[in-house]
Design a protein around this motif. Sequence first.
Motif, PDB file in Angstrom:
ATOM      1  N   LYS A 291      11.581 -31.311 -27.190  1.00 57.81           N
ATOM      2  CA  LYS A 291      11.278 -32.724 -27.431  1.00 57.81           C
ATOM      3  C   LYS A 291      10.117 -32.865 -28.398  1.00 57.81           C
ATOM      4  O   LYS A 291      10.171 -33.637 -29.342  1.00 57.81           O
ATOM      5  CB  LYS A 291      10.969 -33.407 -26.108  1.00 57.81           C
ATOM      6  N   ARG A 292       9.056 -32.111 -28.144  1.00 53.10           N
ATOM      7  CA  ARG A 292       7.931 -32.130 -29.069  1.00 53.10           C
ATOM      8  C   ARG A 292       7.064 -30.893 -28.845  1.00 53.10           C
ATOM      9  O   ARG A 292       7.119 -30.251 -27.812  1.00 53.10           O
ATOM     10  CB  ARG A 292       7.099 -33.396 -28.907  1.00 53.10           C
ATOM     11  N   VAL A 306       4.925 -27.093 -25.432  1.00 55.19           N
ATOM     12  CA  VAL A 306       6.254 -27.577 -25.805  1.00 55.19           C
ATOM     13  C   VAL A 306       6.878 -28.302 -24.621  1.00 55.19           C
ATOM     14  O   VAL A 306       6.871 -27.792 -23.498  1.00 55.19           O
ATOM     15  CB  VAL A 306       7.170 -26.416 -26.240  1.00 55.19           C
ATOM     16  N   THR A 307       7.382 -29.472 -24.843  1.00 51.83           N
ATOM     17  CA  THR A 307       8.091 -30.214 -23.810  1.00 51.83           C
ATOM     18  C   THR A 307       9.584 -30.251 -24.152  1.00 51.83           C
ATOM     19  O   THR A 307       9.971 -30.208 -25.318  1.00 51.83           O
ATOM     20  CB  THR A 307       7.557 -31.648 -23.676  1.00 51.83           C
ATOM     21  N   TYR A 308      10.400 -30.332 -23.118  1.00 54.00           N
ATOM     22  CA  TYR A 308      11.841 -30.296 -23.294  1.00 54.00           C
ATOM     23  C   TYR A 308      12.483 -31.528 -22.665  1.00 54.00           C
ATOM     24  O   TYR A 308      11.937 -32.129 -21.739  1.00 54.00           O
ATOM     25  CB  TYR A 308      12.437 -29.041 -22.640  1.00 54.00           C
ATOM     26  N   ALA A 309      13.641 -31.879 -23.179  1.00 53.13           N
ATOM     27  CA  ALA A 309      14.422 -32.994 -22.631  1.00 53.13           C
ATOM     28  C   ALA A 309      15.889 -32.600 -22.618  1.00 53.13           C
ATOM     29  O   ALA A 309      16.333 -31.783 -23.430  1.00 53.13           O
ATOM     30  CB  ALA A 309      14.210 -34.253 -23.468  1.00 53.13           C
ATOM     31  N   GLY A 348      16.075 -20.246 -12.918  1.00 56.99           N
ATOM     32  CA  GLY A 348      17.096 -19.493 -13.619  1.00 56.99           C
ATOM     33  C   GLY A 348      17.051 -19.605 -15.129  1.00 56.99           C
ATOM     34  O   GLY A 348      17.783 -18.899 -15.824  1.00 56.99           O
ATOM     35  N   TRP A 349      16.190 -20.501 -15.663  1.00 56.61           N
ATOM     36  CA  TRP A 349      16.143 -20.712 -17.108  1.00 56.61           C
ATOM     37  C   TRP A 349      15.416 -19.580 -17.826  1.00 56.61           C
ATOM     38  O   TRP A 349      14.477 -19.003 -17.304  1.00 56.61           O
ATOM     39  CB  TRP A 349      15.430 -22.022 -17.450  1.00 56.61           C
ATOM     40  N   SER A 350      15.833 -19.317 -19.051  1.00 58.36           N
ATOM     41  CA  SER A 350      15.047 -18.466 -19.939  1.00 58.36           C
ATOM     42  C   SER A 350      14.012 -19.355 -20.631  1.00 58.36           C
ATOM     43  O   SER A 350      13.961 -20.564 -20.389  1.00 58.36           O
ATOM     44  CB  SER A 350      15.940 -17.786 -20.985  1.00 58.36           C
ATOM     45  N   ASN A 351      13.220 -18.788 -21.499  1.00 63.02           N
ATOM     46  CA  ASN A 351      12.137 -19.543 -22.127  1.00 63.02           C
ATOM     47  C   ASN A 351      12.624 -20.696 -23.005  1.00 63.02           C
ATOM     48  O   ASN A 351      11.920 -21.694 -23.186  1.00 63.02           O
ATOM     49  CB  ASN A 351      11.246 -18.611 -22.949  1.00 63.02           C
ATOM     50  N   ASP A 352      13.831 -20.561 -23.569  1.00 61.09           N
ATOM     51  CA  ASP A 352      14.301 -21.611 -24.474  1.00 61.09           C
ATOM     52  C   ASP A 352      14.939 -22.801 -23.752  1.00 61.09           C
ATOM     53  O   ASP A 352      15.319 -23.785 -24.391  1.00 61.09           O
ATOM     54  CB  ASP A 352      15.259 -21.044 -25.521  1.00 61.09           C
ATOM     55  N   LYS A 353      15.084 -22.705 -22.425  1.00 63.58           N
ATOM     56  CA  LYS A 353      15.661 -23.779 -21.608  1.00 63.58           C
ATOM     57  C   LYS A 353      17.111 -24.095 -21.983  1.00 63.58           C
ATOM     58  O   LYS A 353      17.658 -25.124 -21.580  1.00 63.58           O
ATOM     59  CB  LYS A 353      14.829 -25.071 -21.708  1.00 63.58           C
ATOM     60  N   LEU A 354      17.708 -23.224 -22.759  1.00 63.40           N
ATOM     61  CA  LEU A 354      19.109 -23.379 -23.150  1.00 63.40           C
ATOM     62  C   LEU A 354      19.958 -22.295 -22.506  1.00 63.40           C
ATOM     63  O   LEU A 354      21.083 -22.541 -22.067  1.00 63.40           O
ATOM     64  CB  LEU A 354      19.238 -23.307 -24.678  1.00 63.40           C
ATOM     65  N   HIS A 355      19.415 -21.079 -22.463  1.00 59.33           N
ATOM     66  CA  HIS A 355      20.080 -19.960 -21.806  1.00 59.33           C
ATOM     67  C   HIS A 355      19.430 -19.708 -20.452  1.00 59.33           C
ATOM     68  O   HIS A 355      18.378 -20.263 -20.138  1.00 59.33           O
ATOM     69  CB  HIS A 355      19.979 -18.698 -22.676  1.00 59.33           C
ATOM     70  N   PHE A 356      20.074 -18.851 -19.661  1.00 56.57           N
ATOM     71  CA  PHE A 356      19.506 -18.446 -18.389  1.00 56.57           C
ATOM     72  C   PHE A 356      18.861 -17.074 -18.512  1.00 56.57           C
ATOM     73  O   PHE A 356      19.140 -16.314 -19.453  1.00 56.57           O
ATOM     74  CB  PHE A 356      20.576 -18.396 -17.297  1.00 56.57           C
ATOM     75  N   ASN A 357      18.026 -16.728 -17.558  1.00 56.32           N
ATOM     76  CA  ASN A 357      17.568 -15.353 -17.431  1.00 56.32           C
ATOM     77  C   ASN A 357      18.607 -14.575 -16.623  1.00 56.32           C
ATOM     78  O   ASN A 357      19.657 -15.123 -16.243  1.00 56.32           O
ATOM     79  CB  ASN A 357      16.181 -15.307 -16.765  1.00 56.32           C
TER      80      ASN A 357
END
Length: 398
Positions: A291-292, A306-309, A348-357
Amino acid sequence: MKSSAQTSRFLFNDTALYPLFEQLRRADSQVVSIFHLGDSHVQAGFLPEAAAAGLKQKFGDAGPGWVLPYNLARTNGPDAYRWSSHIRWSSVRVVERYQVYWPGPGGMTIHTSQVSPSLSCTIKQGSTDNIQIFYDAGTGKAPVQAVGDMEQLTVRIHEDSTAFPENMQQATITADSSIYAFRLSWPQHKGLFRFYGAVLQNGHQGVLYHAIGINGAQFMHYNQHAATLPVQLRILRPQLLILSLGTNEAFGGVTAAQLRQEMDKTMKAVREHAPGAKVLFTTPPYGMKKKRRVAYRKNKRTYYRVTYAANPQVAVLRAEILQYCRDNGYACWDFYDAMRADKRFLRGWSNDKLHFNAYGYTLQGTMLFETIAAAYDDWIKNLTDAFPGKPVERAEIQ
């Protein structure tokens, strides 16, 4: 394991899988081929390996299935096996915009111009006594040699390759007993050589689980080459095709209408080249996007927060996948909703919040197995209730 009601509430049109359940019920006397096609979520290996482990424990283990030399292409891949070679290989992937040639049935091929190429595979989980390899040695048809666990293996090159594109060849390699490593070589070959992958079986009945995933892949990538899906289906002969795509479409700006068009292309190929295969769609994880990025100072150093949405397009395409399955009678596991209802995925998220660990993908694969197993057990129960006087063989959930 969660209860049947907890897992099955995210599975829609499960009746479409009943013919598959009949095949699984007889898995002690036959091989049931499952083909899981997807993107980076599948390429990582943890998801399909967890799903396969549960299904093989329940119905029997017929071998590792499709293996692709991801590491020789210098990309991530499953931990269940590893390839090695004394030479450096280049690669072509189905997602690349400019491709010199067909990237093969696995969505990726490795190639070299080294004289007398060779490569080896070590199986970390399981074993094999039957290896089918797919490669392109050009028009010269250079013979292949194979050694497994220090013993020479029997090689039979299939002469009829007319249904394969370009010069793709197939060879079957057999061992007298189970082996855990093998080496392939083409000592007489000169010029460009391409290796597409292999299928490993162990001679037992049960589930043969094939997984093909390419980072960045969308439905359109597997559709854009007329040969890709047909050859995949011909080689793997799946009784169940699991389609786990949609993440890259959502983050790539694909509309619902465009996604439906590509799903239609995929299913047209399936109906034509594997009409007996049952299909299970899965919806993608909801995923996050940046997000930013805010800078701040601490101890005279600059850091970034870093914030995510959530990406709203994921929900749009998830709804389209569900509607497509309703309209066409295909089974669908709504993983999007299943993961939102399971607090375990918070870690379960990886650092990018798109993939999982690894934990997240293993959890996803376990849930996929539990969903199929619960639907199967419900089918078995209904079958038993319908014919109370007739014994029904049942594979118990471990």
